[in-house]
Write a protein that holds these residues in place. Structure first.
Motif, PDB file in Angstrom:
ATOM      1  N   ILE A  74       0.836  -1.202   0.000  1.00 30.42           N
ATOM      2  CA  ILE A  74       0.000   0.000   0.000  1.00 30.42           C
ATOM      3  C   ILE A  74       0.870   1.252   0.000  1.00 30.42           C
ATOM      4  N   GLY A  75       1.854   1.304   0.868  1.00 34.06           N
ATOM      5  CA  GLY A  75       2.754   2.454   0.922  1.00 34.06           C
ATOM      6  C   GLY A  75       3.492   2.663  -0.386  1.00 34.06           C
ATOM      7  N   ARG A  76       3.933   1.585  -1.004  1.00 35.05           N
ATOM      8  CA  ARG A  76       4.650   1.705  -2.283  1.00 35.05           C
ATOM      9  C   ARG A  76       3.730   2.257  -3.369  1.00 35.05           C
ATOM     10  N   VAL A  77       2.512   1.728  -3.447  1.00 36.64           N
ATOM     11  CA  VAL A  77       1.578   2.194  -4.473  1.00 36.64           C
ATOM     12  C   VAL A  77       1.222   3.664  -4.245  1.00 36.64           C
ATOM     13  N   LEU A  78       0.966   4.034  -2.991  1.00 38.34           N
ATOM     14  CA  LEU A  78       0.634   5.432  -2.700  1.00 38.34           C
ATOM     15  C   LEU A  78       1.798   6.356  -3.053  1.00 38.34           C
ATOM     16  N   GLY A  79       3.003   5.937  -2.757  1.00 36.59           N
ATOM     17  CA  GLY A  79       4.174   6.750  -3.069  1.00 36.59           C
ATOM     18  C   GLY A  79       4.397   6.939  -4.557  1.00 36.59           C
ATOM     19  N   ASP A  80       3.972   5.957  -5.346  1.00 31.68           N
ATOM     20  CA  ASP A  80       4.159   6.011  -6.798  1.00 31.68           C
ATOM     21  C   ASP A  80       2.942   6.561  -7.541  1.00 31.68           C
ATOM     22  N   ALA A  81       1.831   6.757  -6.836  1.00 27.72           N
ATOM     23  CA  ALA A  81       0.588   7.168  -7.500  1.00 27.72           C
ATOM     24  C   ALA A  81       0.748   8.551  -8.139  1.00 27.72           C
ATOM     25  N   ASN A 100      -1.501  10.605  -8.903  1.00 24.86           N
ATOM     26  CA  ASN A 100      -2.483  11.545  -8.338  1.00 24.86           C
ATOM     27  C   ASN A 100      -2.456  11.533  -6.818  1.00 24.86           C
ATOM     28  N   ARG A 101      -1.308  11.220  -6.235  1.00 25.99           N
ATOM     29  CA  ARG A 101      -1.235  11.041  -4.787  1.00 25.99           C
ATOM     30  C   ARG A 101      -1.628  12.287  -4.002  1.00 25.99           C
ATOM     31  N   LEU A 102      -1.433  13.450  -4.580  1.00 26.67           N
ATOM     32  CA  LEU A 102      -1.811  14.659  -3.858  1.00 26.67           C
ATOM     33  C   LEU A 102      -3.324  14.801  -3.753  1.00 26.67           C
ATOM     34  N   ASP A 103      -4.051  14.157  -4.660  1.00 27.88           N
ATOM     35  CA  ASP A 103      -5.507  14.199  -4.632  1.00 27.88           C
ATOM     36  C   ASP A 103      -6.109  13.084  -3.772  1.00 27.88           C
ATOM     37  N   LEU A 104      -5.287  12.140  -3.372  1.00 24.81           N
ATOM     38  CA  LEU A 104      -5.767  11.008  -2.567  1.00 24.81           C
ATOM     39  C   LEU A 104      -5.758  11.352  -1.082  1.00 24.81           C
ATOM     40  N   PRO A 105      -6.658  10.750  -0.317  1.00 23.90           N
ATOM     41  CA  PRO A 105      -6.623  10.960   1.137  1.00 23.90           C
ATOM     42  C   PRO A 105      -5.588  10.048   1.798  1.00 23.90           C
ATOM     43  N   TRP A 106      -4.350  10.135   1.341  1.00 22.12           N
ATOM     44  CA  TRP A 106      -3.257   9.302   1.837  1.00 22.12           C
ATOM     45  C   TRP A 106      -3.085   9.440   3.337  1.00 22.12           C
ATOM     46  N   HIS A 107      -3.433  10.595   3.860  1.00 24.24           N
ATOM     47  CA  HIS A 107      -3.240  10.867   5.282  1.00 24.24           C
ATOM     48  C   HIS A 107      -4.138  10.010   6.164  1.00 24.24           C
TER      49      HIS A 107
END
Length: 123
Positions: A50-57, A59-66
């Motif tokens: 999950i962390g790897r995919v979020l880091g590579d996404a 559109n990660r700035l638009d995702l609620p990664w937090h």
């Protein structure tokens, strides 16, 4: 390029899409663990993915990664870093309690009250 390489790329794209969709579905004011997101996306036991995919996404700035945390509610970014502070700030802005880099999962976790979610018990 071989068909096997295309299959691998297709699998990665599908995996990333499913993970991103699971993260995007976390409601405002709620959090989920990396493991819970992996399971919801169809990849149980693959929390680190999950962390790897979020880091590579892209559109990660638009995702609620937090809204994604460790299973014990701790923020996974090292304390004191800009990312750690940003995650705390975003969570607090949504009304999530963060104390010493940890969120009480029993109160803010996505599955905090499964019986209520399934049966709709009133308060």
């Amino acid at each position: 390029m071989s068909d096997d390489s295309d299959d691998v790329d297709d699998d990665r794209a599908l995996r990333a899409r499913r993970i991103i969709e699971a993260v995007a579905a976390i409601p405002r004011g709620r959090v989920a663990s990396y493991g819970a997101i992996a399971a919801r996306a169809g990849y149980p036991g693959r929390a680190r993915l999950i962390g790897r995919v979020l880091g590579d996404a892209p559109n990660r700035l638009d995702l609620p990664w937090h809204r994604v945390l460790r299973a014990d509610g701790r923020i996974g970014i090292p304390a004191g870093t800009a990312g750690f502070r940003e995650q705390c700030r975003r969570l607090r802005a949504e009304g999530v309690v963060v104390k010493d880099g940890k969120v009480p999962m029993s109160a803010f976790g996505l599955d905090h009250d499964l019986d209520r979610a399934i049966w709709g018990f009133a308060d």
